[in-house]
Design an enzyme around this catalytic site. Structure first.
Site, short mmCIF file in Angstrom:
data_model
loop_
_atom_site.label_atom_id
_atom_site.label_comp_id
_atom_site.label_asym_id
_atom_site.label_seq_id
_atom_site.Cartn_x
_atom_site.Cartn_y
_atom_site.Cartn_z
N CYS A 156 32.96 26.32 -17.30
CA CYS A 156 32.70 26.93 -18.62
C CYS A 156 31.55 27.93 -18.52
O CYS A 156 31.64 29.04 -19.06
CB CYS A 156 32.31 25.87 -19.65
SG CYS A 156 33.28 24.38 -19.63
N ASP A 157 30.47 27.54 -17.87
CA ASP A 157 29.24 28.33 -17.96
C ASP A 157 28.83 29.02 -16.67
O ASP A 157 27.96 29.91 -16.69
CB ASP A 157 28.08 27.42 -18.42
CG ASP A 157 28.35 26.85 -19.80
OD1 ASP A 157 28.95 27.56 -20.62
OD2 ASP A 157 27.97 25.69 -20.06
N CYS A 213 29.09 21.82 -17.42
CA CYS A 213 30.44 22.29 -17.08
C CYS A 213 30.35 23.61 -16.31
O CYS A 213 30.03 24.65 -16.90
CB CYS A 213 31.26 22.47 -18.36
SG CYS A 213 32.87 23.21 -18.05
#
Ligand code: NAP
Length: 332
Positions: free
Chosen positions: A153-154, A150
């Site tokens: 997200c990261d 993701c």
């Protein structure tokens, strides 16, 4: 034997765009509707940075705002609004996983991880799909320590770092473009000589000076100590070891269709649930919508449309069980 239940009309399994839209339509159709979702409502849509291809989600101009207003909603904002709509129309939500489901007569029994089984007259499976793993050495070991599935997200953990993206579909191309805003060192590794992605998305990557594309290349291994430090790549049979800080993997999805299969529903060779045009599976009363359904095009707008259709047809199915007014949808 089916055990004692709490009773409802419709259980929707999964609260991504398909499940949340189905919940809204079912509740508006006066069905007692329960949505069971094990994670946060929104599903994969939560990871979308800007939901730019959902019709009508164009943002709002605001002349009083020094930045001129705001652009399209993110996947998180979109999911939050879908959830609010479904709740306002009267759908109920349970945060839990579904362990099993059974069908006896014209009634389903859905067993959540905790609490008592739920009886329902129809079920919509909107459980989506999960990321396919590359299954190479280092992938599991460094998951969360440089290996990610993701970008939104990261990605921010790897600003300015050396990032590899694996895959050649829509997800790989979109996420690579997002990552290129965070780092000038983004390389896509794709096993074939052309992208699978929609042309518009592929072209954006091919014309993005911040993204290097390496076709006909396979990632063989991810190495490191506490976190990712190197990857082993293979091009035309020749292996190289290269420095890396992060590996984002977008190798496609695996449908979460085990429940449908346990109920005897027909699936295709990849495990996606086969339905007719009413979103009805081969098991009477079991419908499927969104990424778990066999479909040639997996998009948020498609999932939402399928959710609406599944809810409408589930309502018709239930009405038909009661001898009601939808013979055109469920004749005989
Ligand atoms: P996908 O379209 O199935 O693409 C997966 C990619 O990973 C393919 O390029 C495939 O290579 C590669 N791959 C698969 N297994 C691999 C392995 N073991 N090693 C190396 N590479 C491997 O999956 P996706 O991109 O996740 O998209 C899933 C669905 O969501 C699609 O229907 C897509 O249209 C949709 N989606 C849409 C958007 C959007 O419209 N903005 C964004 C994201 C996703 P090959 O090409 O060689 O098979």
């Amino acid at each position: 034997m089916i055990m004692e239940h709490s009773e409802t009309d419709l259980v929707i399994i999964g609260a991504g765009p398909a499940g949340l839209t189905a919940a809204q339509y079912a509740a508006r159709a006066n069905l007692r509707t329960l949505v069971v979702e094990q994670l946060a409502p929104g599903g994969q849509a939560l990871n979308i940075d800007v939901l730019e291809n959902y019709p009508g989600n164009v943002g709002v101009e605001n002349p009083d705002d020094p930045e001129g207003g705001r652009g399209p909603k993110s996947g998180f904002e979109f999911s939050r609004d879908l959830l609010g709509q479904a709740e306002r129309f009267g759908a109920s939500f349970l945060t839990d996983s579904v362990l099993s489901a059974a069908r006896e007569g014209n009634r389903f029994s859905v067993v959540p991880g905790s609490g008592k089984p739920i009886g329902a007259r129809a079920v919509i499976l909107a459980s989506g799909a999960k990321h396919r793993l590359l299954d190479i050495p280092g992938e599991a070991e460094f998951s969360g320590r440089g290996v990610s599935y993701c970008a939104t997200c990261d990605g921010p953990f790897f600003k300015g770092k050396k990032i590899f993206v694996v895959g050649g579909g829509d997800a790989a191309c979109e996420e690579a473009r997002y990552l290129a805003r965070l780092s000038p060192h983004v390389t896509i590794i794709h096993r074939r000589d052309r992208f699978r992605a929609q042309k518009a998305l592929a072209d954006r990557v091919l014309h993005n000076s911040g993204v290097t594309v390496r076709f006909n290349t396979v990632m063989r291994e991810i190495e490191g100590e506490k976190k990712v430090t190197r990857v082993v790549l293979e091009t035309n049979g020749k292996q190289t070891r290269e420095d890396a800080d992060a590996v984002f993997i977008f190798a496609g999805m695996v449908p979460q269709s085990a429940l449908a299969r346990s109920l005897g529903a027909e699936t295709d060779e990849a495990g996606y649930v086969i339905t007719d045009q009413r979103m009805a599976s081969s098991v009477p009363g079991l419908f499927a919508a969104g990424d778990v359904r066999a479909s040639p095009f997996r998009q948020v707008v498609v999932a939402a449309g399928e959710g609406a259709l599944a809810a409408h047809c589930a309502a018709a199915y239930i009405d038909n069980l009661d001898g009601g007014a939808y013979p055109a949808v469920f004749p005989g």
